[in-house]
Design a protein around this motif. Sequence first.
Motif, PDB file in Angstrom:
ATOM      1  N   GLU A  57     -22.098 -18.327   5.118  1.00  0.00           N
ATOM      2  CA  GLU A  57     -21.234 -18.069   3.963  1.00  0.00           C
ATOM      3  C   GLU A  57     -22.016 -17.371   2.857  1.00  0.00           C
ATOM      4  O   GLU A  57     -21.568 -16.380   2.270  1.00  0.00           O
ATOM      5  N   SER A  58     -23.209 -17.867   2.575  1.00  0.00           N
ATOM      6  CA  SER A  58     -24.043 -17.286   1.529  1.00  0.00           C
ATOM      7  C   SER A  58     -24.533 -15.891   1.918  1.00  0.00           C
ATOM      8  O   SER A  58     -24.486 -14.952   1.119  1.00  0.00           O
ATOM      9  N   ALA A  59     -25.005 -15.750   3.167  1.00  0.00           N
ATOM     10  CA  ALA A  59     -25.533 -14.460   3.618  1.00  0.00           C
ATOM     11  C   ALA A  59     -24.444 -13.393   3.648  1.00  0.00           C
ATOM     12  O   ALA A  59     -24.665 -12.246   3.247  1.00  0.00           O
ATOM     13  N   ASP A  60     -23.250 -13.760   4.120  1.00  0.00           N
ATOM     14  CA  ASP A  60     -22.150 -12.796   4.179  1.00  0.00           C
ATOM     15  C   ASP A  60     -21.688 -12.393   2.780  1.00  0.00           C
ATOM     16  O   ASP A  60     -21.364 -11.228   2.536  1.00  0.00           O
ATOM     17  N   ALA A  61     -21.645 -13.358   1.861  1.00  0.00           N
ATOM     18  CA  ALA A  61     -21.232 -13.049   0.488  1.00  0.00           C
ATOM     19  C   ALA A  61     -22.203 -12.073  -0.163  1.00  0.00           C
ATOM     20  O   ALA A  61     -21.800 -11.146  -0.871  1.00  0.00           O
ATOM     21  N   LEU A  62     -23.498 -12.264   0.082  1.00  0.00           N
ATOM     22  CA  LEU A  62     -24.507 -11.356  -0.470  1.00  0.00           C
ATOM     23  C   LEU A  62     -24.329  -9.957   0.103  1.00  0.00           C
ATOM     24  O   LEU A  62     -24.391  -8.963  -0.623  1.00  0.00           O
ATOM     25  N   PHE A  63     -24.084  -9.864   1.402  1.00  0.00           N
ATOM     26  CA  PHE A  63     -23.928  -8.563   2.049  1.00  0.00           C
ATOM     27  C   PHE A  63     -22.666  -7.854   1.559  1.00  0.00           C
ATOM     28  O   PHE A  63     -22.655  -6.639   1.372  1.00  0.00           O
ATOM     29  N   GLU A  64     -21.610  -8.612   1.345  1.00  0.00           N
ATOM     30  CA  GLU A  64     -20.351  -8.032   0.867  1.00  0.00           C
ATOM     31  C   GLU A  64     -20.394  -7.695  -0.622  1.00  0.00           C
ATOM     32  O   GLU A  64     -19.540  -6.958  -1.111  1.00  0.00           O
ATOM     33  N   GLY A  65     -21.356  -8.256  -1.350  1.00  0.00           N
ATOM     34  CA  GLY A  65     -21.344  -8.116  -2.800  1.00  0.00           C
ATOM     35  C   GLY A  65     -20.233  -8.932  -3.422  1.00  0.00           C
ATOM     36  O   GLY A  65     -19.689  -8.578  -4.470  1.00  0.00           O
ATOM     37  N   ASN A  66     -19.910 -10.057  -2.790  1.00  0.00           N
ATOM     38  CA  ASN A  66     -18.744 -10.854  -3.172  1.00  0.00           C
ATOM     39  C   ASN A  66     -19.173 -12.057  -4.011  1.00  0.00           C
ATOM     40  O   ASN A  66     -19.493 -13.124  -3.480  1.00  0.00           O
ATOM     41  N   THR A  67     -19.183 -11.891  -5.320  1.00  0.00           N
ATOM     42  CA  THR A  67     -19.598 -12.982  -6.203  1.00  0.00           C
ATOM     43  C   THR A  67     -18.575 -14.113  -6.242  1.00  0.00           C
ATOM     44  O   THR A  67     -18.931 -15.257  -6.534  1.00  0.00           O
ATOM     45  N   LEU A  68     -17.309 -13.828  -5.940  1.00  0.00           N
ATOM     46  CA  LEU A  68     -16.299 -14.891  -5.941  1.00  0.00           C
ATOM     47  C   LEU A  68     -16.600 -15.930  -4.863  1.00  0.00           C
ATOM     48  O   LEU A  68     -16.429 -17.133  -5.082  1.00  0.00           O
ATOM     49  N   ARG A  69     -17.051 -15.480  -3.708  1.00  0.00           N
ATOM     50  CA  ARG A  69     -17.422 -16.427  -2.650  1.00  0.00           C
ATOM     51  C   ARG A  69     -18.597 -17.289  -3.089  1.00  0.00           C
ATOM     52  O   ARG A  69     -18.643 -18.491  -2.817  1.00  0.00           O
ATOM     53  N   LEU A  70     -19.550 -16.682  -3.787  1.00  0.00           N
ATOM     54  CA  LEU A  70     -20.697 -17.450  -4.270  1.00  0.00           C
ATOM     55  C   LEU A  70     -20.281 -18.433  -5.356  1.00  0.00           C
ATOM     56  O   LEU A  70     -20.790 -19.557  -5.426  1.00  0.00           O
ATOM     57  N   GLN A  71     -19.345 -18.030  -6.215  1.00  0.00           N
ATOM     58  CA  GLN A  71     -18.861 -18.938  -7.258  1.00  0.00           C
ATOM     59  C   GLN A  71     -18.167 -20.152  -6.653  1.00  0.00           C
ATOM     60  O   GLN A  71     -18.289 -21.270  -7.163  1.00  0.00           O
ATOM     61  N   ARG A  72     -17.432 -19.936  -5.569  1.00  0.00           N
ATOM     62  CA  ARG A  72     -16.783 -21.066  -4.907  1.00  0.00           C
ATOM     63  C   ARG A  72     -17.823 -22.044  -4.361  1.00  0.00           C
ATOM     64  O   ARG A  72     -17.623 -23.259  -4.375  1.00  0.00           O
ATOM     65  N   MET A  73     -18.946 -21.504  -3.895  1.00  0.00           N
ATOM     66  CA  MET A  73     -20.005 -22.372  -3.392  1.00  0.00           C
ATOM     67  C   MET A  73     -20.594 -23.227  -4.511  1.00  0.00           C
ATOM     68  O   MET A  73     -20.852 -24.417  -4.333  1.00  0.00           O
ATOM     69  N   THR A  74     -20.815 -22.612  -5.675  1.00  0.00           N
ATOM     70  CA  THR A  74     -21.434 -23.361  -6.774  1.00  0.00           C
ATOM     71  C   THR A  74     -20.522 -24.464  -7.298  1.00  0.00           C
ATOM     72  O   THR A  74     -20.989 -25.412  -7.920  1.00  0.00           O
ATOM     73  N   ARG A  78     -19.648 -30.603  -2.081  1.00  0.00           N
ATOM     74  CA  ARG A  78     -20.290 -30.933  -0.804  1.00  0.00           C
ATOM     75  C   ARG A  78     -21.601 -30.181  -0.604  1.00  0.00           C
ATOM     76  O   ARG A  78     -22.365 -30.497   0.311  1.00  0.00           O
ATOM     77  N   ILE A  79     -21.861 -29.194  -1.442  1.00  0.00           N
ATOM     78  CA  ILE A  79     -23.044 -28.348  -1.270  1.00  0.00           C
ATOM     79  C   ILE A  79     -24.184 -28.862  -2.135  1.00  0.00           C
ATOM     80  O   ILE A  79     -23.987 -29.230  -3.300  1.00  0.00           O
ATOM     81  N   GLU A  80     -25.375 -28.892  -1.566  1.00  0.00           N
ATOM     82  CA  GLU A  80     -26.555 -29.390  -2.263  1.00  0.00           C
ATOM     83  C   GLU A  80     -26.884 -28.536  -3.489  1.00  0.00           C
ATOM     84  O   GLU A  80     -26.570 -27.342  -3.544  1.00  0.00           O
ATOM     85  N   ASN A  81     -27.569 -29.159  -4.449  1.00  0.00           N
ATOM     86  CA  ASN A  81     -27.893 -28.495  -5.706  1.00  0.00           C
ATOM     87  C   ASN A  81     -28.727 -27.238  -5.486  1.00  0.00           C
ATOM     88  O   ASN A  81     -28.509 -26.213  -6.137  1.00  0.00           O
ATOM     89  N   PHE A  82     -29.703 -27.293  -4.552  1.00  0.00           N
ATOM     90  CA  PHE A  82     -30.544 -26.119  -4.336  1.00  0.00           C
ATOM     91  C   PHE A  82     -29.712 -24.941  -3.839  1.00  0.00           C
ATOM     92  O   PHE A  82     -29.894 -23.806  -4.285  1.00  0.00           O
ATOM     93  N   ALA A  83     -28.799 -25.202  -2.897  1.00  0.00           N
ATOM     94  CA  ALA A  83     -27.962 -24.118  -2.369  1.00  0.00           C
ATOM     95  C   ALA A  83     -27.096 -23.524  -3.470  1.00  0.00           C
ATOM     96  O   ALA A  83     -26.872 -22.308  -3.515  1.00  0.00           O
ATOM     97  N   LYS A  84     -26.606 -24.357  -4.385  1.00  0.00           N
ATOM     98  CA  LYS A  84     -25.804 -23.857  -5.507  1.00  0.00           C
ATOM     99  C   LYS A  84     -26.653 -22.980  -6.425  1.00  0.00           C
ATOM    100  O   LYS A  84     -26.226 -21.911  -6.861  1.00  0.00           O
TER     101      LYS A  84
END
Length: 473
Positions: A57-74, A78-84
């Motif tokens: 999810e993180s790698a694909d969002a970076l490749f797409e330039g999709n900050t919305l996907r990254l914002q959903r992760m943060t 359920r996602i660890e603090n480091f990953a956020k």
Amino acid sequence: MPKKYRFLLYPLLLNSLVLPPLKATKSLPSPRLVDLLKQQSPQALQEGLKLSPGGDESADALFEGNTLRLQRMTGDSRIENFAKKFASIEALRIKGDFEEANKQLSICHKTFFREAGEPPISPINLSAMVCDQLLAGNYFLEGNLAAWGKEIDGIKNTYYPAVRKFAGLEQFSLFDIKMGNLSVAPNSIPPFTVTGINRQQTLPLEYREPTAKDCCRTLNSPSLTASLNKKDLPFFLETDTAIGKLPKELSRSPHIHIVGHIEIAGNGRGEAFNGDLGVVDELKIGDAVLKNVPFLFTNTKEASLGLMVFQKLGKIKIDRQHFTFGKDIDCHCQRDIKLGSSFSGSYHMLRYPITWQGNTELAAIDLSQTDARFSLMTFQPNFTPEEEKQSFEINGEIEGEKITARAYLEEGNLSIDGIDYGKKQKFVEKASSRVPSKLVTITILDKASLYLDFINHKACLKPNNSDEQPIPQ
């Protein structure tokens, strides 16, 4: 992405890497980390592990330039603090804010983003490896080859010996530092600099016959004349790649210095190039003088400029006839720029949201792939049965090698930023050897000018004949 990430689960790792306080002489990976690495196959260890806190999810969002996907992760509990935290750094890279991203990554290297009061962990841990690899990629995308080389050397000299001393892990390696290397000492490479961009300058774009047979160049491909070591050359504008390209034969010049090799330099079409990494003494674009410019010397007959150079010019305006740059361009853009990339920096492309048949998605902008019949191009690994039925065979030749593929055409309505481009054609090719990709061609300039503000990390379209206000976002 070229390959899915083999990533180790961070919730498990972050809870298992806790160690007693360590002395500087005992920088060893934890037994739990060693056990997890031993679960990887020898082939995976040799090819190189791909580490990503957020997985695919993180790698694909970076490749797409999709900050919305990254914002959903943060915002996902359920996602660890480091990953956020790491997702927020990836978002900084997407908007081209390397200064702030690198500042956060230097903190990561020291603290691993652990909360106050948490037990210390070994400095040989996956969090540190991940941050150092992304930092190396950032340095490359900026064109800072000396820092890039130092970071790669640091990764190899710090993590490899500590892990490889364990039985079964002698082939341990990390994939994302294998995209290239230096063949000279990093501190021998002078800095990549620019002067002469304080005032706005406008240069004409030319449309010419390509110098070599190439499926991707036509008379509709704009080029910009610049001076390479005091010799004028036409350069294609490649906003879908990090590093510019030059023919290999030019590398024999005494004003060009080969400093390494690049294994993977990709573009928005999903193609990958390799060749010698060189530094050009001087590139002059109008009154702008760029010194010690990185270029890839590869199998091409044509010169091209990539995002490394465009970023140095501060602000850019591109229309069908002109290329304008300088710090004093009034962009007034509200939209954050979107720069999709791979973790290592091997891929880097300008992306923009386009709406095709009512569906909005991010597409790479490719001003050099300009078959006038097609406004959109998609490369995907497989076709559905329905797509296979409507496809046809295409044959071509690139550098003497015959190619055959399946493709089909689709008609639809295209709009970008509320501008109606009308009925257009999309070309869809089944290309299993390429990274899946979507791109919009020079059609984007038919009704608007493209503004890129690399200083404030913004981008927008303005309707032709109107420099007053950007298109409403």
